[in-house]
Motif scaffolding. Structure first.
Motif: not given
Length: 136
Positions: A14-15, A18-19, A22, A85, A88, A92
């Motif tokens: 996770e970059t 991205e975190r 989220d 998010s 992503r 997943k």
């Protein structure tokens, strides 16, 4: 023993972005955010309509043009971040579904092999029983 999945969603790197996306999606999609934001909006309107207008100090009088600008800016920034998010999470989910498929396929192959072994054992047992009956 942990199975070796080629695409384990839990091990995806996770970059920072991205975190952050989220986290923004988790906060922006909560009842706490909605309630807090509603209180801020009503506070803004109350402050600019009643409190500061008594002294002529309102900085955003009705129709709250600055508030509208801030809300539009927030929506313009928050929407794509939440979409990142969601994309992503969809990736997943896709990887988890692929892993589930792989596990199910492996289980099916193992079950088929077990069926073949049981069928071979049953055939050998039937042959042994037939041989014992002939020898009587």
């Amino acid at each position: 023993m942990k199975p070796d999945f080629p695409h384990d969603p839990a091990t995806l790197p996770e970059t920072f972005g991205e975190r952050a996306s989220d986290r923004v999606a988790a906060i922006g999609g909560s009842w706490g955010f909605i309630l807090a934001f509603t209180l801020v909006l009503f506070g803004w309107m109350l402050l600019n309509s009643d409190v500061l207008s008594h002294w002529g100090l309102e900085f955003d009088p009705y129709p709250y043009v600055f508030l509208n600008l801030m809300l539009s800016t927030l929506a313009a920034i928050q929407a794509p971040i939440i979409m990142m998010s969601q994309n992503r999470q969809a990736e997943k989910d896709r990887l988890a579904a692929q892993n589930d498929y792989d596990v199910n396929l492996r289980a099916e192959i193992e079950i088929k092999a077990l069926h073949e072994k049981i069928d071979a054992l049953a055939a050998a047992q039937a042959a042994l029983i037939a041989q014992l009956e002939r020898s009587r």
